[in-house]
Design an enzyme around this catalytic site. Structure first.
Site, PDB file in Angstrom:
ATOM      1  N   GLU A 130      43.690  32.402  37.791  1.00 56.44           N
ATOM      2  CA  GLU A 130      43.726  31.528  38.974  1.00 56.44           C
ATOM      3  C   GLU A 130      42.445  31.826  39.730  1.00 56.44           C
ATOM      4  OE1 GLU A 130      46.577  32.070  42.312  1.00 56.44           O
ATOM      5  OE2 GLU A 130      44.751  31.255  43.171  1.00 56.44           O
ATOM      6  N   CYS A 177      43.757  31.335  48.854  1.00 49.46           N
ATOM      7  CA  CYS A 177      43.255  30.412  47.833  1.00 49.46           C
ATOM      8  C   CYS A 177      43.646  28.970  48.103  1.00 49.46           C
ATOM      9  CB  CYS A 177      43.709  30.849  46.452  1.00 49.46           C
ATOM     10  SG  CYS A 177      45.477  31.114  46.361  1.00 49.46           S
TER      11      CYS A 177
HETATM   12  P1  NAP Z   1      36.729  39.184  41.926  1.00 52.39           P
HETATM   13  O1  NAP Z   1      35.380  39.624  42.274  1.00 52.39           O
HETATM   14  O2  NAP Z   1      36.838  38.048  40.983  1.00 52.39           O
HETATM   15  O3  NAP Z   1      37.508  40.451  41.311  1.00 52.39           O
HETATM   16  C1  NAP Z   1      38.858  40.360  40.892  1.00 52.39           C
HETATM   17  C2  NAP Z   1      39.125  41.393  39.818  1.00 52.39           C
HETATM   18  O4  NAP Z   1      38.390  41.088  38.641  1.00 52.39           O
HETATM   19  C3  NAP Z   1      38.713  42.794  40.219  1.00 52.39           C
HETATM   20  O5  NAP Z   1      39.664  43.694  39.677  1.00 52.39           O
HETATM   21  C4  NAP Z   1      37.374  42.974  39.528  1.00 52.39           C
HETATM   22  O6  NAP Z   1      37.120  44.319  39.156  1.00 52.39           O
HETATM   23  C5  NAP Z   1      37.543  42.161  38.268  1.00 52.39           C
HETATM   24  N1  NAP Z   1      36.275  41.594  37.812  1.00 52.39           N
HETATM   25  C6  NAP Z   1      35.506  40.710  38.500  1.00 52.39           C
HETATM   26  N2  NAP Z   1      34.426  40.366  37.763  1.00 52.39           N
HETATM   27  C7  NAP Z   1      34.523  41.051  36.598  1.00 52.39           C
HETATM   28  C8  NAP Z   1      33.699  41.120  35.436  1.00 52.39           C
HETATM   29  N3  NAP Z   1      32.568  40.424  35.329  1.00 52.39           N
HETATM   30  N4  NAP Z   1      34.097  41.937  34.439  1.00 52.39           N
HETATM   31  C9  NAP Z   1      35.228  42.645  34.554  1.00 52.39           C
HETATM   32  N5  NAP Z   1      36.035  42.633  35.611  1.00 52.39           N
HETATM   33  C10 NAP Z   1      35.702  41.834  36.641  1.00 52.39           C
HETATM   34  O7  NAP Z   1      37.572  38.791  43.198  1.00 52.39           O
HETATM   35  P2  NAP Z   1      37.733  39.488  44.634  1.00 52.39           P
HETATM   36  O8  NAP Z   1      37.095  40.824  44.666  1.00 52.39           O
HETATM   37  O9  NAP Z   1      39.159  39.450  44.943  1.00 52.39           O
HETATM   38  O10 NAP Z   1      37.030  38.518  45.646  1.00 52.39           O
HETATM   39  C11 NAP Z   1      35.754  38.021  45.487  1.00 52.39           C
HETATM   40  C12 NAP Z   1      35.809  36.523  45.732  1.00 52.39           C
HETATM   41  O11 NAP Z   1      36.829  35.923  44.938  1.00 52.39           O
HETATM   42  C13 NAP Z   1      36.166  36.111  47.110  1.00 52.39           C
HETATM   43  O12 NAP Z   1      35.104  36.161  47.987  1.00 52.39           O
HETATM   44  C14 NAP Z   1      36.687  34.713  46.870  1.00 52.39           C
HETATM   45  O13 NAP Z   1      35.620  33.818  46.802  1.00 52.39           O
HETATM   46  C15 NAP Z   1      37.361  34.768  45.558  1.00 52.39           C
HETATM   47  N6  NAP Z   1      38.847  34.899  45.608  1.00 52.39           N
HETATM   48  C16 NAP Z   1      39.590  33.853  45.258  1.00 52.39           C
HETATM   49  C17 NAP Z   1      40.967  33.967  45.264  1.00 52.39           C
HETATM   50  C18 NAP Z   1      41.818  32.824  44.834  1.00 52.39           C
HETATM   51  O14 NAP Z   1      43.030  32.963  44.864  1.00 52.39           O
HETATM   52  N7  NAP Z   1      41.257  31.730  44.419  1.00 52.39           N
HETATM   53  C19 NAP Z   1      41.601  35.143  45.629  1.00 52.39           C
HETATM   54  C20 NAP Z   1      40.801  36.221  45.970  1.00 52.39           C
HETATM   55  C21 NAP Z   1      39.426  36.074  45.932  1.00 52.39           C
HETATM   56  P3  NAP Z   1      36.372  45.372  40.144  1.00 52.39           P
HETATM   57  O15 NAP Z   1      36.983  45.219  41.489  1.00 52.39           O
HETATM   58  O16 NAP Z   1      36.702  46.675  39.530  1.00 52.39           O
HETATM   59  O17 NAP Z   1      34.947  45.024  40.124  1.00 52.39           O
END
Ligand code: NAP
Length: 484
Positions: A230, A267
């Protein structure tokens, strides 16, 4: 609370235990599985205060919001316990042997859903309970008969460990197999688990780049596996001319509350509101009092938010409609930006993007038919909202266009607040999700972690209970084409 049993860097051992646990768990009776889930819910309830205190310290979310989210989390576990007992999630089908079957004699065939195997669940940052360690993905995967390896989100590490310790202890006390649920931490550990051939599915809530990267890993394995990501959504809201004329104040108030709640870190936040160019809604929103800001979940989300806000607000087609005194600060006050619907379409890549925080963009239109043109131009969304009057002639065409783009379409309501029910759909075409035919909220989420198996010509004693002629536990089945 100890976290001794929940954290280990020995990925191979963890996956091995999850694999063995899956085999025992998926063959446990439905009553046993339901009772284990209820045990976990009860154990979490007994630690509610301590868990909420840790969540508050790590996420900056308000106690009232966390308390509501906590209730939702244990509610989800109990709802899935009911689903297991009710049994229709197995979609059990029995076709008796029939020598007169029109396409030629058919054998005895019996089909059921079973757990898919050990799965990895990536916890979300923005719902530290309901979409995290004990969240909906964990509940639905366990209910489906899968075992779970949970990749903690680094945004709330101590809460993740505490929650996992409660789950592991509750599972052990309920007699669940060891290794049914394990917490892991670290990006590299997550990748190792996802690549392990014993893992059979993954689920994720987070960013588009993160989710896409992990989806690609899941699909580039020697054995590709389903990955239920998601990702991002802008959740456009469409206000018709008539609704704007009749309910300008109500719509402005509802929108303001919806896009600023939880500092916009949701989200389903309505990120774009389309209104008539001369709408009173614009004037109402211009007068917004945006003095209060709220500290964001963590530094990564804060810097991502300010970066996108800067990009949007410096775009030549965008003006600031209303803004608090400290829009980029540590506790950013909300911002409302303004552009035209034409610019939104022309500069779609730069303007129609998720700004994860307390910002939204107003798109002004001059002709209602532009709403349909816009709906046809956008990517997949979790939600799309229509604020209209039943007799609006544009609405049927608009809803038809939105059905192709969104997982949930709302009529005169706001998309934040996603109820957990049988009929809920929280998904949508890419990039809202990587698996548009599934949902991550509601009881239908269980189907993500199942795999159908048919048994042909088997004796009664070798069939799972739901497929024998007289099962021990009641359930509805399709027998020779009829629900029974
Ligand atoms: P994220 O950066 O996508 O990270 C979520 C999870 O995925 C974390 O456990 C992260 O690990 C892992 N991950 C991310 N990129 C990866 C990669 N290239 N390889 C391996 N593992 C990876 O999301 P976030 O930290 O929650 O938030 C960042 C942004 O996501 C927000 O600013 C927002 O834009 C978006 N977001 C969207 C929703 C939604 O429901 N649509 C919800 C939350 C956030 P690590 O933490 O260990 O790096």
């Amino acid at each position: 609370m100890s976290n001794q049993n929940t954290f280990s860097t020995d990925v191979d051992t963890i996956v091995g235990k999850a694999d063995a646990a899956y085999r025992a768990w998926s063959r446990a009776s439905r009553n046993e599985r339901a009772s284990v889930l209820r045990n976990v819910a009860d154990a979490l309830d007994s630690q509610k205060e301590a868990l909420i205190a840790t969540a508050q310290a790590e996420t900056n979310l308000a106690a009232a919001r966390l308390s509501g989210e906590f209730f939702r989390t244990t509610f989800q576990l109990r709802v899935f316990a009911d689903v297991i007992e009710e049994g229709s999630f197995l979609d059990a089908r029995i076709d008796h042997q029939d020598p007169d079957w029109p396409m030629g004699a058919r054998p005895d065939l019996r089909r059921t859903n079973q757990g898919v195997g050990p799965v990895i669940v990536y916890a979300a940052s923005n719902f530290p309970f309901a979409f995290s360690v004990a969240g909906g993905d964990t509940a639905s995967a366990l209910a489906a008969g899968a075992s779970v390896i949970l990749k903690a989100h680094a945004g709330h590490p101590e809460l993740s460990r505490q929650t996992a310790a409660v789950i592991v202890q509750a599972l052990a006390e309920a007699g669940a197999p060891e290794g049914l649920f394990t917490l892991i931490e670290g990006r590299e550990e997550g990748l190792q688990v996802l690549r392990d051939p014993r893992i059979k599915a993954g689920s994720f809530t987070g960013s588009i780049p993160g989710g896409r990267a992990l989806f690609d890993v899941a699909n580039s394995r020697d054995e590709p596996i389903p990955f239920f990501g998601e990702l991002g959504s802008i959740n456009p809201s469409f206000v018709t001319q008539a609704a704007s004329g009749i309910r300008a104040v109500e719509i402005a108030d509802g929108f303001r509350a919806s896009f600023t709640g939880s500092s916009g870190q949701i989200c389903t936040k309505p990120g774009v509101l389309l209104v008539p160019r001369d709408s009173q809604i614009i004037e109402e929103l211009r007068e917004s009092d945006f003095t209060d800001g709220q500290q964001m979940l963590n530094d990564r989300i804060h810097s991502g938010y300010t970066e996108v806000l800067n990009e949007l607000s410096t775009h030549p087609a965008v003006t600031v409609l209303a803004q608090g005194s400290d829009p980029l600060g540590n506790a950013p006050s909300p911002t409302l930006l303004m552009t035209s619907l034409d610019s939104l379409i022309e500069s779609r890549d730069e303007l129609f993007k998720e700004c994860f925080g307390p910002t939204a963009l107003i798109g002004a239109y001059s002709n209602e038919h532009e709403l349909v043109r816009f709906a046809e131009a956008i990517d997949g969304q979790l939600t799309a909202t229509v604020l209209g009057e039943e007799q609006d002639s544009i609405v049927p065409e608009l809803v038809d266009a939105l059905r192709e783009k969104a997982g949930r379409i709302l009529w005169n309501q706001w998309p934040t607040g996603v109820s957990v029910t049988d009929a809920q759909q929280h998904g949508g075409p890419y990039p809202a999700t990587t698996a548009p035919s599934t949902t991550s909220v509601g009881t239908a989420a269980i189907y993500r972690f199942q795999r159908p198996v048919a048994f042909q010509g088997f004796p009664q004693g070798l069939l799972p209970d739901e497929l024998v002629d007289t099962p021990h536990q009641d359930l509805t089945r399709r027998v020779n084409g009829k629900l029974a």
